[in-house]
Motif scaffolding. Structure first.
Motif, PDB file in Angstrom:
ATOM      1  N   MET A   1       0.850  -1.199   0.000  1.00 46.99           N
ATOM      2  CA  MET A   1       0.000   0.000   0.000  1.00 46.99           C
ATOM      3  C   MET A   1       0.879   1.241   0.000  1.00 46.99           C
ATOM      4  SD  MET A   1      -2.716   1.132   2.880  1.00 46.99           S
ATOM      5  CE  MET A   1      -3.469   2.736   2.801  1.00 46.99           C
ATOM      6  N   ASN A   2       0.641   2.205  -0.868  1.00 41.31           N
ATOM      7  CA  ASN A   2       1.485   3.387  -0.984  1.00 41.31           C
ATOM      8  C   ASN A   2       0.921   4.604  -0.293  1.00 41.31           C
ATOM      9  OD1 ASN A   2       3.424   2.106  -2.600  1.00 41.31           O
ATOM     10  ND2 ASN A   2       2.125   2.319  -4.399  1.00 41.31           N
ATOM     11  N   ARG A   3      -0.423   4.641  -0.126  1.00 46.26           N
ATOM     12  CA  ARG A   3      -1.031   5.844   0.445  1.00 46.26           C
ATOM     13  C   ARG A   3      -1.005   5.759   1.966  1.00 46.26           C
ATOM     14  NH1 ARG A   3      -6.516   7.307   1.673  1.00 46.26           N
ATOM     15  NH2 ARG A   3      -7.069   5.174   1.178  1.00 46.26           N
ATOM     16  N   ASN A   4      -0.444   6.759   2.618  1.00 49.65           N
ATOM     17  CA  ASN A   4      -0.369   6.772   4.071  1.00 49.65           C
ATOM     18  C   ASN A   4      -1.610   7.408   4.669  1.00 49.65           C
ATOM     19  OD1 ASN A   4       2.600   7.244   3.009  1.00 49.65           O
ATOM     20  ND2 ASN A   4       2.672   6.015   4.844  1.00 49.65           N
ATOM     21  N   THR A   5      -2.072   6.881   5.766  1.00 51.07           N
ATOM     22  CA  THR A   5      -3.144   7.491   6.521  1.00 51.07           C
ATOM     23  C   THR A   5      -2.663   7.688   7.940  1.00 51.07           C
ATOM     24  OG1 THR A   5      -4.149   5.442   7.332  1.00 51.07           O
ATOM     25  CG2 THR A   5      -4.793   6.174   5.127  1.00 51.07           C
ATOM     26  N   SER A   6      -3.428   8.458   8.706  1.00 56.61           N
ATOM     27  CA  SER A   6      -3.038   8.677  10.092  1.00 56.61           C
ATOM     28  C   SER A   6      -2.960   7.359  10.849  1.00 56.61           C
ATOM     29  CB  SER A   6      -4.043   9.619  10.761  1.00 56.61           C
ATOM     30  OG  SER A   6      -5.345   9.087  10.699  1.00 56.61           O
ATOM     31  N   LYS A   7      -3.853   6.424  10.522  1.00 51.99           N
ATOM     32  CA  LYS A   7      -3.856   5.143  11.241  1.00 51.99           C
ATOM     33  C   LYS A   7      -2.627   4.306  10.887  1.00 51.99           C
ATOM     34  CE  LYS A   7      -8.816   4.482  12.038  1.00 51.99           C
ATOM     35  NZ  LYS A   7      -9.986   3.633  11.744  1.00 51.99           N
ATOM     36  N   SER A   8      -2.292   4.225   9.602  1.00 53.64           N
ATOM     37  CA  SER A   8      -1.146   3.404   9.223  1.00 53.64           C
ATOM     38  C   SER A   8       0.149   3.981   9.771  1.00 53.64           C
ATOM     39  CB  SER A   8      -1.065   3.269   7.696  1.00 53.64           C
ATOM     40  OG  SER A   8      -0.785   4.504   7.077  1.00 53.64           O
ATOM     41  N   ILE A   9       0.259   5.294   9.796  1.00 49.12           N
ATOM     42  CA  ILE A   9       1.458   5.935  10.334  1.00 49.12           C
ATOM     43  C   ILE A   9       1.534   5.737  11.845  1.00 49.12           C
ATOM     44  CG2 ILE A   9       2.585   8.164  10.718  1.00 49.12           C
ATOM     45  CD1 ILE A   9       1.469   8.993   7.959  1.00 49.12           C
ATOM     46  N   ALA A  10       0.403   5.864  12.518  1.00 48.73           N
ATOM     47  CA  ALA A  10       0.387   5.659  13.965  1.00 48.73           C
ATOM     48  C   ALA A  10       0.746   4.221  14.311  1.00 48.73           C
ATOM     49  CB  ALA A  10      -0.979   6.020  14.535  1.00 48.73           C
ATOM     50  N   LEU A  11       0.216   3.269  13.540  1.00 45.01           N
ATOM     51  CA  LEU A  11       0.536   1.861  13.769  1.00 45.01           C
ATOM     52  C   LEU A  11       2.028   1.628  13.570  1.00 45.01           C
ATOM     53  CD1 LEU A  11      -0.077  -1.122  14.174  1.00 45.01           C
ATOM     54  CD2 LEU A  11      -0.770  -1.245  11.765  1.00 45.01           C
ATOM     55  N   GLY A  12       2.584   2.154  12.479  1.00 41.52           N
ATOM     56  CA  GLY A  12       4.008   1.977  12.233  1.00 41.52           C
ATOM     57  C   GLY A  12       4.866   2.579  13.326  1.00 41.52           C
ATOM     58  N   ALA A  13       4.470   3.751  13.798  1.00 42.41           N
ATOM     59  CA  ALA A  13       5.237   4.412  14.859  1.00 42.41           C
ATOM     60  C   ALA A  13       5.167   3.622  16.163  1.00 42.41           C
ATOM     61  CB  ALA A  13       4.720   5.826  15.073  1.00 42.41           C
ATOM     62  N   ARG A  14       3.991   3.050  16.462  1.00 46.46           N
ATOM     63  CA  ARG A  14       3.877   2.237  17.676  1.00 46.46           C
ATOM     64  C   ARG A  14       4.766   0.999  17.592  1.00 46.46           C
ATOM     65  NH1 ARG A  14      -0.565   2.785  21.171  1.00 46.46           N
ATOM     66  NH2 ARG A  14       0.482   1.164  22.389  1.00 46.46           N
ATOM     67  N   LEU A  15       4.816   0.384  16.417  1.00 42.51           N
ATOM     68  CA  LEU A  15       5.684  -0.779  16.236  1.00 42.51           C
ATOM     69  C   LEU A  15       7.151  -0.395  16.406  1.00 42.51           C
ATOM     70  CD1 LEU A  15       3.937  -2.499  13.182  1.00 42.51           C
ATOM     71  CD2 LEU A  15       3.916  -3.266  15.579  1.00 42.51           C
ATOM     72  N   ARG A  16       7.512   0.761  15.886  1.00 45.83           N
ATOM     73  CA  ARG A  16       8.892   1.227  16.039  1.00 45.83           C
ATOM     74  C   ARG A  16       9.214   1.464  17.509  1.00 45.83           C
ATOM     75  NH1 ARG A  16      11.137   6.111  17.040  1.00 45.83           N
ATOM     76  NH2 ARG A  16      13.257   6.493  16.270  1.00 45.83           N
ATOM     77  N   ASN A  17       8.297   2.113  18.223  1.00 49.29           N
ATOM     78  CA  ASN A  17       8.556   2.459  19.619  1.00 49.29           C
ATOM     79  C   ASN A  17       8.727   1.229  20.497  1.00 49.29           C
ATOM     80  OD1 ASN A  17       8.518   5.162  19.029  1.00 49.29           O
ATOM     81  ND2 ASN A  17       6.403   5.502  19.680  1.00 49.29           N
ATOM     82  N   VAL A  18       7.901   0.202  20.286  1.00 52.08           N
ATOM     83  CA  VAL A  18       8.038  -0.998  21.131  1.00 52.08           C
ATOM     84  C   VAL A  18       9.315  -1.753  20.774  1.00 52.08           C
ATOM     85  CG1 VAL A  18       5.574  -1.224  21.611  1.00 52.08           C
ATOM     86  CG2 VAL A  18       6.546  -2.382  19.608  1.00 52.08           C
ATOM     87  N   ARG A  19       9.722  -1.690  19.506  1.00 48.99           N
ATOM     88  CA  ARG A  19      10.994  -2.315  19.128  1.00 48.99           C
ATOM     89  C   ARG A  19      12.165  -1.610  19.805  1.00 48.99           C
ATOM     90  NH1 ARG A  19      14.632  -0.606  15.879  1.00 48.99           N
ATOM     91  NH2 ARG A  19      13.298   0.819  14.687  1.00 48.99           N
ATOM     92  N   VAL A  20      12.159  -0.272  19.728  1.00 43.96           N
ATOM     93  CA  VAL A  20      13.232   0.512  20.338  1.00 43.96           C
ATOM     94  C   VAL A  20      13.256   0.302  21.848  1.00 43.96           C
ATOM     95  CG1 VAL A  20      14.046   2.859  20.800  1.00 43.96           C
ATOM     96  CG2 VAL A  20      13.272   2.231  18.503  1.00 43.96           C
ATOM     97  N   ALA A  21      12.066   0.228  22.470  1.00 44.86           N
ATOM     98  CA  ALA A  21      11.985   0.006  23.915  1.00 44.86           C
ATOM     99  C   ALA A  21      12.608  -1.329  24.307  1.00 44.86           C
ATOM    100  CB  ALA A  21      10.533   0.060  24.382  1.00 44.86           C
ATOM    101  N   ASN A  22      12.605  -2.287  23.377  1.00 42.72           N
ATOM    102  CA  ASN A  22      13.219  -3.596  23.616  1.00 42.72           C
ATOM    103  C   ASN A  22      14.685  -3.630  23.197  1.00 42.72           C
ATOM    104  OD1 ASN A  22      11.251  -6.215  24.283  1.00 42.72           O
ATOM    105  ND2 ASN A  22      10.144  -4.403  23.585  1.00 42.72           N
ATOM    106  N   LYS A  23      15.209  -2.452  22.824  1.00 43.99           N
ATOM    107  CA  LYS A  23      16.631  -2.310  22.468  1.00 43.99           C
ATOM    108  C   LYS A  23      17.037  -3.245  21.323  1.00 43.99           C
ATOM    109  CE  LYS A  23      18.218  -0.625  26.975  1.00 43.99           C
ATOM    110  NZ  LYS A  23      16.866  -0.366  27.504  1.00 43.99           N
ATOM    111  N   LEU A  24      16.171  -3.309  20.301  1.00 40.04           N
ATOM    112  CA  LEU A  24      16.453  -4.128  19.132  1.00 40.04           C
ATOM    113  C   LEU A  24      16.500  -3.245  17.887  1.00 40.04           C
ATOM    114  CD1 LEU A  24      14.096  -7.214  19.669  1.00 40.04           C
ATOM    115  CD2 LEU A  24      16.594  -7.226  19.742  1.00 40.04           C
ATOM    116  N   SER A  25      17.475  -3.479  17.026  1.00 41.32           N
ATOM    117  CA  SER A  25      17.506  -2.808  15.732  1.00 41.32           C
ATOM    118  C   SER A  25      16.502  -3.491  14.812  1.00 41.32           C
ATOM    119  CB  SER A  25      18.905  -2.893  15.121  1.00 41.32           C
ATOM    120  OG  SER A  25      19.208  -4.246  14.798  1.00 41.32           O
TER     121      SER A  25
END
Length: 279
Positions: A1-25
């Protein structure tokens, strides 16, 4: 999917944050779950919307609370809906959550605000006055004010975002909330303009046409990805298509050309502080 929405961006950011919180690249997590790291990169930027099954797989090796897991999985139910078609309260909250998440990811933000003080520079009394005048439901005002005040942390955290605030001169002549509120707001602008990472520029009302006349925008530059956040009274939308974002980026130098210098902008705001007559 190429079109970004607020929901898809928020979901992606949440996934990034939990990964970073677990100290994983991204590479380390990708290896754990058996996928290529570029897939995680596209998920986290909102360029690609992972399925519910994929999100479950991503979260499996991560140490997160049951509540966070439930909230993230909830976001997979309809991450690709139109950001403008759905304007119920939950969707508005998703839009705001997306903005907060992307601001946290950004290393540089440029805001053109011809009608109001930019959200990242507002004081709580100014924000509250706007929301009360806009007849935001009373039960929502305190929460929204708190969230907006929390957003300002990106300007003062350990590694602050580089923020260029372009403000229309007419904004300084508005009286929102009364003279005391405006005096507090102007004082805050002067204080924030002293920060090395904040450049505050006033765009005169007598400049003639410039690209900013097409409307306000919020340009967020993250590592490898840039977003434009556009907002209206009932909704908001993120734009990431490179050619569209490039158009907004091209308008920034032209706005800076017609804007007052930081020094002259400071002087003008200081003059407004004196004009209010409130110490």
């Amino acid at each position: 999917m190429n079109r970004n929405t607020s929901k898809s961006i928020a979901l992606g950011a949440r996934l990034r944050n939990v990964r970073v919180a677990n100290k994983l690249s991204q590479r380390a997590l990708a290896k754990k779950i058996g996928v290529v790291h570029s897939l995680l990169s596209r998920n986290e930027s909102g360029q690609r919307v992972p399925t519910r099954a994929e999100v479950i797989r991503i979260l499996e090796p991560l140490d997160i609370t049951d509540r966070d897991r439930e909230e993230i999985l909830k976001m997979t139910e309809d991450p690709s809906g139109s950001p403008l078609a759905v304007i119920e309260l939950p969707e508005r909250r998703a839009q705001l959550a997306a903005l907060v998440e992307v601001e946290q990811m950004a290393h540089e933000v440029v805001s053109w605000s011809p009608q109001l003080i930019p959200g990242l520079l507002q004081v709580s009394s100014y924000t509250r006055s706007i929301m009360e005048s806009a007849r935001i439901p009373e039960g929502e005002v305190a929460t929204r004010v708190a969230v907006r005040m929390g957003r300002r942390d990106v300007l003062t955290r350990r590694n602050p975002v580089r923020f260029t605030a372009l403000i229309g001169e007419a904004v300084l002549k508005q009286t929102i909330g009364g003279s005391e509120v405006m005096a507090e707001q102007f004082d805050h602008l002067l204080m924030m303009s002293a920060h090395e990472n904040v450049e505050l520029r006033i765009v005169p009302s007598t400049t003639g046409w410039h690209p900013g006349m097409d409307g306000a925008f919020h340009l967020l530059k993250c590592n490898g990805t840039s977003f434009v956040h556009l907002e209206n009274p009932i909704s908001s939308v993120f734009v990431q298509e490179s050619e569209v974002v490039a158009g907004f980026e091209a308008s920034v130098p032209r706005l800076l050309e017609v804007a007052m210098s930081p020094e002259r902008s400071f002087e003008l705001i200081a003059k407004e502080v004196r004009t209010t007559g409130v110490s």
